[in-house]
Every structure is written in structure tokens, then in C-alpha cells.
Write a protein that holds these residues in place. Structure first.
Motif, PDB file in Angstrom:
ATOM      1  N   SER A 191      12.460  74.193   2.218  1.00 45.35           N
ATOM      2  CA  SER A 191      12.124  72.766   2.373  1.00 45.35           C
ATOM      3  C   SER A 191      11.983  72.091   1.020  1.00 45.35           C
ATOM      4  CB  SER A 191      10.824  72.618   3.167  1.00 45.35           C
ATOM      5  OG  SER A 191      11.021  73.054   4.489  1.00 45.35           O
ATOM      6  N   THR A 192      11.388  72.824   0.070  1.00 45.25           N
ATOM      7  CA  THR A 192      11.251  72.285  -1.281  1.00 45.25           C
ATOM      8  C   THR A 192      12.623  71.955  -1.844  1.00 45.25           C
ATOM      9  OG1 THR A 192       9.280  73.633  -1.576  1.00 45.25           O
ATOM     10  CG2 THR A 192      10.313  72.770  -3.569  1.00 45.25           C
ATOM     11  N   ASP A 226      12.556  55.373 -10.007  1.00 43.18           N
ATOM     12  CA  ASP A 226      12.181  55.441  -8.598  1.00 43.18           C
ATOM     13  C   ASP A 226      13.060  54.538  -7.730  1.00 43.18           C
ATOM     14  OD1 ASP A 226      10.173  56.853  -7.049  1.00 43.18           O
ATOM     15  OD2 ASP A 226       9.531  54.847  -6.408  1.00 43.18           O
ATOM     16  N   TYR A 252       4.579  73.654  -8.579  1.00 45.24           N
ATOM     17  CA  TYR A 252       3.495  72.828  -8.037  1.00 45.24           C
ATOM     18  C   TYR A 252       2.228  73.055  -8.840  1.00 45.24           C
ATOM     19  CZ  TYR A 252       6.266  71.565  -3.958  1.00 45.24           C
ATOM     20  OH  TYR A 252       7.228  71.052  -3.135  1.00 45.24           O
ATOM     21  N   LEU A 275      13.601  63.150  -2.449  1.00 39.48           N
ATOM     22  CA  LEU A 275      12.231  62.840  -2.053  1.00 39.48           C
ATOM     23  C   LEU A 275      11.274  63.422  -3.080  1.00 39.48           C
ATOM     24  CD1 LEU A 275      12.434  63.567   1.781  1.00 39.48           C
ATOM     25  CD2 LEU A 275      12.376  61.341   0.653  1.00 39.48           C
ATOM     26  N   ASP A 276      11.710  64.478  -3.743  1.00 37.77           N
ATOM     27  CA  ASP A 276      10.880  65.184  -4.716  1.00 37.77           C
ATOM     28  C   ASP A 276      11.709  65.354  -5.990  1.00 37.77           C
ATOM     29  OD1 ASP A 276       8.581  66.372  -5.521  1.00 37.77           O
ATOM     30  OD2 ASP A 276       8.594  67.944  -3.990  1.00 37.77           O
ATOM     31  N   HIS A 332      11.272  65.679  14.288  1.00 39.47           N
ATOM     32  CA  HIS A 332      12.095  64.460  14.395  1.00 39.47           C
ATOM     33  C   HIS A 332      11.623  63.223  13.636  1.00 39.47           C
ATOM     34  CE1 HIS A 332       9.146  63.285  17.327  1.00 39.47           C
ATOM     35  NE2 HIS A 332       9.320  64.459  17.916  1.00 39.47           N
ATOM     36  N   TYR A 333      10.296  62.886  13.659  1.00 40.16           N
ATOM     37  CA  TYR A 333       9.811  61.720  12.924  1.00 40.16           C
ATOM     38  C   TYR A 333      10.564  60.447  13.260  1.00 40.16           C
ATOM     39  CZ  TYR A 333       7.061  64.845  10.049  1.00 40.16           C
ATOM     40  OH  TYR A 333       6.184  65.758   9.613  1.00 40.16           O
ATOM     41  N   THR A 364      15.610  55.679  -4.787  1.00 40.44           N
ATOM     42  CA  THR A 364      15.447  55.183  -3.424  1.00 40.44           C
ATOM     43  C   THR A 364      16.758  54.591  -2.903  1.00 40.44           C
ATOM     44  OG1 THR A 364      13.123  54.696  -3.854  1.00 40.44           O
ATOM     45  CG2 THR A 364      14.116  53.603  -1.967  1.00 40.44           C
ATOM     46  N   PHE A 371      14.629  65.953  10.432  1.00 38.75           N
ATOM     47  CA  PHE A 371      13.532  66.887  10.174  1.00 38.75           C
ATOM     48  C   PHE A 371      13.187  67.657  11.429  1.00 38.75           C
ATOM     49  CE2 PHE A 371      13.050  63.308   7.288  1.00 38.75           C
ATOM     50  CZ  PHE A 371      12.999  63.958   6.064  1.00 38.75           C
ATOM     51  N   ARG A 383      19.323  57.363  -2.322  1.00 40.76           N
ATOM     52  CA  ARG A 383      18.934  58.108  -1.130  1.00 40.76           C
ATOM     53  C   ARG A 383      19.340  57.350   0.129  1.00 40.76           C
ATOM     54  NH1 ARG A 383      13.623  59.006  -2.216  1.00 40.76           N
ATOM     55  NH2 ARG A 383      12.826  57.163  -1.171  1.00 40.76           N
ATOM     56  N   GLY A 384      19.045  56.059   0.153  1.00 40.86           N
ATOM     57  CA  GLY A 384      19.339  55.268   1.344  1.00 40.86           C
ATOM     58  C   GLY A 384      20.820  55.267   1.669  1.00 40.86           C
ATOM     59  N   ASN A 428      14.039  68.880  -0.097  1.00 35.44           N
ATOM     60  CA  ASN A 428      13.381  67.639  -0.531  1.00 35.44           C
ATOM     61  C   ASN A 428      13.864  67.205  -1.907  1.00 35.44           C
ATOM     62  OD1 ASN A 428      11.937  67.395   1.817  1.00 35.44           O
ATOM     63  ND2 ASN A 428      10.120  68.451   1.034  1.00 35.44           N
ATOM     64  N   PHE A 457      18.664  62.074   6.825  1.00 31.57           N
ATOM     65  CA  PHE A 457      17.718  63.173   7.044  1.00 31.57           C
ATOM     66  C   PHE A 457      17.510  63.444   8.523  1.00 31.57           C
ATOM     67  CE2 PHE A 457      16.449  61.488   2.943  1.00 31.57           C
ATOM     68  CZ  PHE A 457      16.162  62.621   2.200  1.00 31.57           C
TER      69      PHE A 457
END
Ligand code: ADP
Ligand code: MG
Lengths: 408, 241
Positions: free
Chosen positions: B52-53, B81, B17, B61-62, B99-100, B85, B96, B88-89, B56, B94
């Protein structure tokens, strides 16, 4: 969940529905803004339409007149002026030189619709003990009635004009106690004198015109006004009324006449309309801007509030483009819905205004001109404004990094 | 069931980072990891160790600073990108810790959301599929409730159902039971484990709950951005039933 709506629309509509207060307030703002614009535009259009209608149906758009007689200073020797004070000569009633050739040339132009030579002057109408001063218009009905629709204003008789006939205004007929079929004597200062039969009575809805207007055949006026074979005016209508100015200048350039277009004669009206249009445009612009800023502000807040939702949608596989469109749709929907409500508000207030505020005699101040075009334009423009306003917030939403959103 | 034996391969994955700033720090120092299709893997380790890193990065996501990541046979190095995406879909679900769920939607709609995102619009087959998933999570009764009206455990079960919506081969769960009481945590874990057994879905579960970790096929411990030796007692491979 609606099965026909694309994902972007489902999400956009649900976000708007969930942000109830924000949505209601911004919709209120857009509604008022669009309402003001619709009200103002429709009213201005009504006033203009009123005027244009009059110009189109009851007056020539160009009048050709004889050139004014100019007095020249008296000179004995070149360069020495003997009588320095020049008086403007009295303008006698004159015929247009070679009016037949000019009328033919003007009629041959493709941008001209009707050419009507007339002989006009004042006279005295006498019947029994009553006498009134009148204005006499002599013309060829076949042409002239296509410009001034005299037959449309008939309240008695018909608009038939033989050489011994006359059509008179309703007030004049009353003052002289004359009806259809009655005879009246018409005399002029130049010695003309005829006895004419009233064939028609017209009501122009204007007291002054009804008191003085009379129409006779061209020949009749020529003999009354001592202008045999002449014409004092050539009335012209054109296909494009806004081109009248240019055509008038063109005619004045090619023939020895003075050409007045309605645009010049009504210069004041046009100045007023232009000033009103300018301020109308400015008001529209600023209302549009404040609507746009309002929508943008609400959406910026919404993007921040929903950054976690956006992150999770991105994690689920929603592309940046999809997220962008969710917010563009919200802007467009706010603009469009606001414009529909605003159109109802603006049209409704205009309708009430039109009903309640009247001239002293109860007639309307201006005609109601509410065209579908105006509403369609308002809706399209507002939707477009909404989408443009949503651009910055939408770009911001699309650039949210899902990792940041999810880490919180 | 899955054609690729190894659903996930990481080779020398590093993550820093604040690159180019004075506070540049490397969080992951070269992670090598292979996960077989159908495995139920527990990832444990102290807070701030990089779990978490890691998740992700695996979840696309990262991006790793260096190293190679292969998901379901696709080498993700150098993917743009849009491709990331899409991948990933289709392949990753996921869950979390927070929950989100999307509060503007009902439980059923939240579960449908990945399908709608994938296909671009809703259709009735999606609703049926989402009802079935909620059934597995014993949530049929709550399907038309706004998610804010559900308990923490119920919300997290909705999140698991949502992660399974497109039947992805791989589910990443980052401390999904971290905010739940023991009974609710057990409810969520048991259902994930059952899906894993019945459907062969691969799970990576980050957890601080050692009792749950013990019931996974394998435990990977992350300490200071490195994979520590696998603790004794962990199973070597997928347990049979
Ligand atoms: N965006 C970031 N910028 C800088 N440092 C970060 C960022 N995200 C995480 N870190 C750091 O990386 C380390 C690992 O964090 P994380 O992966 O969340 O650990 P864990 O999930 O194991 O608790 C922590 O020291 C954290 O502070
Ligand atoms: Mg963590």
C-alpha cells in the motif's frame, strides 16, 4: 445535479443535506439568534424614528433666548460683600438684544435651514362669559410654519394670519365657543389688549396643546406683550440635526444669546438611547458569538465524519483550496439561510407585537420600522459570521492527509 | 496508443516513517520498477510488506523519502503540492479496498465527481459519460441509487467506473476484491481486465488472490519492502487477448 453550481457548492449543499439533524438544529439556533437581533434592532429603530420624526417636524432644533439676568452681590468696597444672600431675580419677558442682527447672522450660516423669530408669552382669552389662559406665539408664518407645520394640523379655516387674526387650538375654540370667523378678546398682564378674529382651528392630537396654543402675527404679539420691535425667541432648524449641539455652542459663542439645542434639552432621551444601543450591541455581539461557535462546532464534527470523503476527493485531484471552500461555503450557507429564516421570525414577531400591544387609546407604541437595509445587513453579517466560523474547521479539513484518511 | 512506452518508472524509491523519531523505520528499501503502458500488473506479497505504501507513492498521495518517480513522462521529483494534485487528478484513477464512495451522492454522481473536480462544475456531457461508464460495469439500473443501497460488488464496480472517469492512463487498485466473495471479485476483475484490453489502460492491482494474479500480464512480489524475484510462471509482457 445542478449544472451551474461550482463543485464546492455542489459538495457543500449535499453534505449539509446529508447531515440532516445537525443542519436542522444549527439552522434553528442561527434562526433564533438572528430573529432576536432583528426584533430588537427594529424595535429600537422604531422608537428612535418616532422621536426623531417629532423633532424634525414639530419643533425647532435650536432655540435662541435672551441671556438670563444674573443678580450680582452688592459691594460697597472691593472685596467686601454687604448683602450675602443673593436672590435670583424674577425673569421678566425680555427681548433678545439686537435680535435682527443675530437672526440675520444665523440665517447666513450654510448649516442653518430656517430662522424664525418669535414673541411668546401668556395671555387671557375672553369671549362672552368664558375666559381661558392661553399661550400666545407671535411669529412670521413664512418662516415659522416651516419649523412647526401648523397648517398640517388645521381642522377648520386656514392658517392665514393678518394683524387682527388668530389661530387657536381645538379645545380652546370649544371652551370659548368660538368658530372660524368669530372674535375673541385677548389681554395680557402688561396691559395689552386686542380683539382678534379666529381664522383657523388646529388639533395637535394633544389635549394640553389644544387647550392653550394660539398663533398670531409677530406684530400682534409684540403689541400684546409690550415688546414692540422685540423678539423673545429665535427658533432655528439645521440641516444635520445631530450637529445641532455644535452649532448651538457656536452661535452662543458669537452672539449674546443663550442657545439650547434639542440634544441638550433631550439629554435624558439620548442617555437612554445610548444605553439601549450599548446593550443592543452587546447582545448582538454575544448572540453572534454563540451562533459562530454553534456553526463551528457542527462543522468540526462534520469534518471528522467526512474525513474519508475528503481523502477520496483529494485523491481524485481536489486541491486543498477546494476542500477549504467546501466548508467555508457550508458555514456561509448556514449563516445566510439562518438569517433569512431569522429575519422572517423577527419581523413576524415584531409585527404581531405591534398589533397586540397598544397604548390605552389604541394607538401604536412605536412605528413599525422594517427596512430592507436591516435584513440585508443581517443576512450579510450572518453569512460572514458563518464563513468566519467555518474557517477553523475548513483549515482542518484542507489539511487532512489523504493517505491517513484512506488507510483509515 | 500512448506515446510514452513506459507509463511508470521507479528508481531506488525508499520510504521511511517516523523520520527524526526513535521509531524511525524504513518500509521501502529501494524499489526499482518499470511498467509499460497497457500492462496489467499484479502486486502480491504478505501483509505489512509495503504494497500500500508503494501504491500511495505511485499515486502521488505520499512522497518517497528518496528515489525517483516518473509518471507518464513527468518526473515528479520536486513537484509542488498543487502540481502533484493536478497530475494525480488527470493521470491516475484509484480503487481502494474499502471502495470509499461518497455516501452523500448517487452512483452516477460518484462517477461524475472526478470530472466535476477537474472542470470545477457539472455539465450534462459528464452525466452522459458517467452513464456510459456505469454501462460498462453493468450498473445502469442503479445509477440513481444512493451508493449505500448497493451491494459490495456493485459499490466496487462503481469505484472502478469512477477511477476511469477522466480516462486516466493509469489505474491503481489496492486490494479491490479483498472484501468480496468469489463471484463478486470475478465480476470486478473481469471488467477491469476488459477495460485494460479494450482501452489500453494500465492497471496496478494489489491482491492476495493468487488465482486472479495468475491472470495478469506480470506479477511483482513485494517482500519486506523489496521486490522479490518474479515468481516462476508469470508472463514476461502484456498478453495478447
Ligand atoms: N503512517 C505510518 N507510520 C508508520 N508506519 C507505517 C505507516 N503506514 C504504514 N506503516 C508501516 O509500513 C509497513 C508497510 O505497510 P503497508 O504498506 O500498508 O503494507 P501492505 O499494504 O503490504 O500490507 C507496515 O509495517 C506498516 O505498519
Ligand atoms: Mg495494504
Amino acid at each position: 445535479m445542478n449544472r451551474w453550481l461550482p463543485f464546492e457548492w455542489i459538495a457543500a449543499l449535499r453534505f449539509l443535506a446529508e447531515g440532516r439533524m445537525q443542519t436542522v438544529f444549527i439552522l434553528g439556533g442561527v434562526t433564533i439568534g438572528v430573529g432576536v437581533i432583528v426584533f430588537m434592532s427594529a424595535m429600537l429603530a422604531g422608537l428612535q424614528a418616532n422621536f426623531i420624526r417629532r423633532v424634525l417636524t414639530s419643533q425647532p432644533q435650536i432655540q435662541l433666548l435672551p441671556r438670563e439676568e444674573a443678580a450680582r452681590p452688592l459691594r460697597a468696597v472691593r472685596g467686601v460683600i454687604e448683602a450675602a444672600v443673593v436672590q435670583r431675580p424674577t425673569q421678566r419677558i425680555l427681548s433678545i438684544d439686537q435680535w435682527q442682527a443675530i437672526a440675520a447672522a444665523v440665517r447666513a450660516r450654510p448649516d442653518v435651514l430656517v430662522v424664525a423669530p418669535t414673541v411668546a408669552g401668556s395671555a387671557l382669552a375672553v369671549r362672552g362669559d368664558a375666559s381661558r389662559s392661553i399661550s400666545v406665539v407671535g411669529m412670521d408664518p413664512a418662516q415659522y410654519f416651516r419649523i412647526v407645520r401648523v397648517p398640517d394640523y388645521l381642522v377648520a379655516g386656514e392658517a392665514r394670519l393678518g394683524t387682527d387674526d388668530i389661530v387657536v387650538g381645538s379645545e380652546l375654540a370649544r371652551n370659548l365657543g368660538a368658530g372660524v370667523g368669530d372674535r375673541i378678546n385677548v389681554t395680557t398682564a402688561r396691559g395689552g389688549q386686542r380683539t382678534l378674529t379666529v381664522t383657523g382651528i388646529v388639533d395637535f392630537g394633544n389635549k394640553g396643546a389644544n387647550e392653550r396654543s394660539t398663533y398670531v402675527a409677530l406684530r400682534t404679539a409684540q403689541s400684546l406683550l409690550d415688546l414692540v420691535g422685540g423678539a423673545t425667541t429665535i427658533d432655528v432648524t439645521v440641516a444635520d440635526i445631530y450637529a445641532a449641539d455644535v452649532i448651538a455652542r457656536d452661535i452662543a459663542g458669537m452672539a449674546p444669546v443663550k442657545a439650547d439645542s434639542w440634544i441638550t434639552t433631550n439629554a435624558q432621551f439620548f442617555t437612554a438611547v445610548r444605553a439601549q444601543q450599548t446593550s443592543n450591541t452587546l447582545i448582538r455581539l454575544f448572540v453572534g458569538l454563540s451562533v459562530a461557535f454553534g456553526i463551528a462546532a457542527v462543522l468540526v464534527v462534520s469534518v471528522i465524519q467526512r474525513s474519508k470523503d475528503i481523502g477520496i476527493l483529494r485523491a481524485m485531484g481536489a486541491s486543498r483550496g477546494r476542500i477549504l471552500r467546501i466548508f467555508l461555503v457550508q458555514g456561509g450557507v448556514l449563516g445566510f439561510a439562518g438569517s433569512v429564516l431569522g429575519s422572517v421570525l423577527g419581523a413576524g414577531s415584531l409585527f404581531l407585537w405591534h398589533r397586540w400591544f397598544r397604548q390605552a387609546d389604541g394607538s401604536e407604541l412605536f412605528p413599525l420600522v422594517l427596512t430592507a437595509d436591516l435584513f440585508a445587513a443581517a443576512a450579510m453579517l450572518a453569512a460572514l459570521t458563518g464563513v468566519l466560523a467555518a474557517l477553523a474547521p475548513a483549515v482542518r479539513a484542507a489539511s487532512i492527509d489523504p493517505v491517513d484518511a484512506i488507510r483509515g | 496508443m500512448r506515446s510514452v512506452a513506459e507509463i511508470l518508472v521507479l528508481e531506488a524509491v525508499r520510504k521511511s516513517y517516523g523520520i527524526g523519531t526513535p521509531v524511525e523505520t524504513e518500509v521501502l528499501h529501494g524499489i526499482d520498477l518499470a511498467v509499460r503502458a497497457g500492462e496489467f500488473l499484479a502486486i502480491i506479497g504478505p501483509s505489512g510488506s509495503g504494497k500500500s505504501t508503494l501504491l500511495n507513492i505511485i499515486g502521488l498521495l505520499d512522497r518517497p523519502t528518496s528515489g525517483r518517480l516518473v509518471i507518464d513522462g513527468t518526473d515528479t521529483t520536486g513537484l509542488g503540492d498543487g502540481d502533484r494534485t493536478r497530475l494525480r487528478g488527470r493521470t491516475i484513477g484509484f480503487v481502494f479496498q474499502h471502495h470509499y464512495l461518497i455516501s452523500a451522492f448517487t452512483a452516477l454522481e460518484n462517477v461524475m465527481m472526478p470530472m466535476i473536480v477537474d472542470r470545477g462544475r457539472a455539465d450534462p456531457a459528464m452525466a452522459r459519460r458517467a452513464e456510459e461508464l456505469l454501462g460498462w460495469m453493468d450498473l445502469e439500473r442503479w445509477r440513481n441509487n444512493r451508493v449505500n443501497n448497493l451491494s459490495g460488488g456493485q459499490q466496487q464496480r462503481v469505484a472502478v467506473a469512477r477511477a476511469l472517469a477522466l480516462d486516466p492512463p493509469l489505474v491503481l487498485a489496492d486490494e479491490p476484491t479483498g472484501n468480496l466473495d468469489t463471484a463478486a471479485a470475478e465480476g470486478v476483475f473481469a471488467r477491469m481486465r476488459r477495460i485494460n484490453r479494450e482501452r489500453g489502460t494500465t492497471f496496478l492491482l494489489v491482491t492476495h488472490n493468487l488465482a486472479l494474479a495468475e491472470r495478469c500480464d506480470r506479477i511483482v512480489e513485494v517482500v519486506d519492502g523489496r521486490i522479490a524475484a518474479e515468481p516462476a510462471g508469470a508472463h514476461a509482457g502484456p498478453a495478447a487477448g
